[in-house]
Structure formats: structure tokens, C-alpha cells
Design a protein around this motif. Structure first.
Motif, PDB file in Angstrom:
ATOM      1  N   PHE A   1       0.852  -1.185   0.000  1.00 57.61           N
ATOM      2  CA  PHE A   1       0.000   0.000   0.000  1.00 57.61           C
ATOM      3  C   PHE A   1       0.889   1.236   0.000  1.00 57.61           C
ATOM      4  CE2 PHE A   1      -2.492   3.420   1.912  1.00 57.61           C
ATOM      5  CZ  PHE A   1      -3.677   3.325   1.187  1.00 57.61           C
ATOM      6  N   LEU A   2       0.616   2.129  -0.946  1.00 57.30           N
ATOM      7  CA  LEU A   2       1.401   3.353  -1.069  1.00 57.30           C
ATOM      8  C   LEU A   2       0.749   4.454  -0.236  1.00 57.30           C
ATOM      9  CD1 LEU A   2       3.868   4.614  -2.572  1.00 57.30           C
ATOM     10  CD2 LEU A   2       2.220   5.472  -4.247  1.00 57.30           C
ATOM     11  N   GLY A   3       1.227   4.633   0.986  1.00 58.45           N
ATOM     12  CA  GLY A   3       0.752   5.707   1.845  1.00 58.45           C
ATOM     13  C   GLY A   3       1.619   6.934   1.630  1.00 58.45           C
ATOM     14  N   ALA A   4       1.034   8.001   1.123  1.00 57.92           N
ATOM     15  CA  ALA A   4       1.802   9.198   0.778  1.00 57.92           C
ATOM     16  C   ALA A   4       0.951  10.436   0.977  1.00 57.92           C
ATOM     17  CB  ALA A   4       2.276   9.120  -0.677  1.00 57.92           C
ATOM     18  N   ALA A   5       1.616  11.582   0.938  1.00 56.31           N
ATOM     19  CA  ALA A   5       0.917  12.862   1.030  1.00 56.31           C
ATOM     20  C   ALA A   5       0.252  13.193  -0.303  1.00 56.31           C
ATOM     21  CB  ALA A   5       1.893  13.962   1.420  1.00 56.31           C
ATOM     22  N   GLU A   6      -0.592  14.204  -0.290  1.00 55.71           N
ATOM     23  CA  GLU A   6      -1.199  14.727  -1.511  1.00 55.71           C
ATOM     24  C   GLU A   6      -0.430  15.977  -1.929  1.00 55.71           C
ATOM     25  OE1 GLU A   6      -5.874  13.842  -1.240  1.00 55.71           O
ATOM     26  OE2 GLU A   6      -5.092  15.013   0.440  1.00 55.71           O
ATOM     27  N   GLU A   7      -0.046  16.038  -3.209  1.00 56.03           N
ATOM     28  CA  GLU A   7       0.668  17.218  -3.682  1.00 56.03           C
ATOM     29  C   GLU A   7      -0.177  18.481  -3.523  1.00 56.03           C
ATOM     30  OE1 GLU A   7       0.765  14.388  -5.501  1.00 56.03           O
ATOM     31  OE2 GLU A   7       2.872  13.936  -5.942  1.00 56.03           O
TER      32      GLU A   7
END
Length: 217
Positions: free
Chosen positions: A127-133
Motif C-alpha cells: 500500500f502506497l501511503g503518501a501525502a497529496e501534492e
């Protein structure tokens, strides 16, 4: 199943050269003076708008600066990076051992995916947990919350471990009662590492720490 939450910049990938180049380009475009190397060496990791505010920009200036930064970073600086030796192989071993492997990064989702694809790491990420640009999910706490909620992991904190290199990784994990490992090869210092339960000096040491945690938790 045990879950590993893994930071990207400073943990899996040394992305500082590209981040630095885009950061300095942004300051020039904004007519803002360059800080000293002691400040520049610590810009990788936190959300970029926090970094812009830390060098003296107003909220409106920081918002404009992030747009300039993302544009320049997307034009090629994102690829001005190197994977840390041994981390791709370690991701593969963690998958073989049955861990659920997720990222929890303040890097924007688009650039996080591009970087992990470039260095052959994406295939080991569940699962790619990342911020939103360009969205509200920017802080490490909000990224971790996104992972927990997306995977229905609330209440399983003893079976989750955060792996990162900066204080916001460890503080973010602590918000949810999650233990953390600091990676000494990243961008944090000893004071930041002290916020984590363990500090790994190299990839073999990190693997040993995770194995010990897995056996004891």
C-alpha cells in the motif's frame, strides 16, 4: 500479519540532491535569500510548506512556493536521487517473511510512486501511503491515519512498526501508539533518533531490529 510503515526520503531513497535543487530554484523564483548549509541539509523529509515557512515565508508565500517547487521537481529533479544500498533487497526479504509493507511518506503520492518504480521497489509495496501534492493530506500524522483507515488497521498498533529517519516520522507514529525505528543513514540527527525506540546503523542492523520486534510483539 505484521505491518511495516516505511518512510521514503532518507529511508529508502537519498533524494536530497533533487530536493535541494528544486528548493533553491524556488527561493530564486520567489526572490528569497538562500539559507546556510546547516538549514539546507535538513530540508528533506518534512512537508515542503513547513520548510518554506521555516525559512521566513508567510502562509501565502509558502503556498505559492510549493507550487513552484512541485513544478520544477516534476520536470526532472525527482529523479536526481539514489536508492540506499541494500534497501530494495531488504524490502524483498520482508515480503518473503510475510510482512505487510506500506509506505508512510510526506512525499507526494505521484512522486513517491515514480521514485519507487524507478528503483524497482514498488513491487514490494502493498500500500502506497503518501501525502497529496495539492490536498489536505500533508502531515505525517495524516498520512499514517490514511494508511490505518485504508487498511482497517485501527486498534492493531502493537502489530505495526514505523521505519523512518526524521522526528516527524517518530512523533507521527507516537500519535497512534506505534513504535518506531530510526535509520541513521537518513537526514535526522541523534536528538531526533532519540524519539524512536530503536536506531539502526545499517540495513543488516535494521533487519535484525525488525526480526526482534516481530518475535517479541
Amino acid at each position: 500479519m505484521k505491518t511495516l510503515l516505511i518512510d521514503v526520503d532518507g529511508t529508502l531513497i537519498d533524494s536530497y540532491p533533487g530536493i535541494r535543487a528544486s528548493f533553491l530554484h524556488t527561493l530564486d523564483a520567489m526572490g528569497h535569500p538562500h539559507p546556510g548549509e546547516d538549514i539546507l541539509s535538513r530540508i528533506a523529509g518534512p512537508p515542503m510548506e513547513q520548510t518554506m515557512r521555516a525559512v521566513g515565508m508567510t502562509p501565502d508565500e509558502a503556498h505559492q512556493a510549493v507550487e513552484i517547487y512541485l513544478r520544477h521537481y516534476g520536470e526532472g529533479s525527482w529523479a536526481n536521487a539514489e536508492p540506499y544500498p541494500g534497501m530494495r533487497e531488504l524490502l524483498a526479504r520482508w515480503k518473503e517473511k510475510g510482512f505487510q509493507v506500506c509506505t508512510a511518506t510526506s512525499k507526494g503520492e505521484h512522486f513517491a510512486r515514480q521514485s519507487l518504480e524507478l528503483y524497482g521497489m514498488i513491487d514490494f509495496i502493498d500500500f502506497l501511503g503518501a501525502a497529496e501534492e495539492n490536498g489536505p493530506r500533508r502531515s505525517k500524522e495524516s498520512v499514517i491515519a490514511h494508511v490505518l483507515d485504508s487498511l482497517a488497521l485501527r486498534g492493531t498498533q502493537p502489530d505495526i512498526l514505523m521505519i523512518g529517519d526524521r522526528i516527524h516520522d517518530f512523533d507521527g507514529a507516537a500519535t497512534f501508539g506505534i513504535d518506531a525505528v530510526a535509520c541513521a543513514w537518513g537526514y535526522g540527527d541523534a536528538d531526533e533518533h532519540a524519539k524512536a525506540r530503536w536506531t539502526a546503523t545499517n540495513t543488516r542492523h535494521l533487519e535484525d531490529i525488525v526480526d526482534e520486534w516481530n518475535e517479541q510483539s
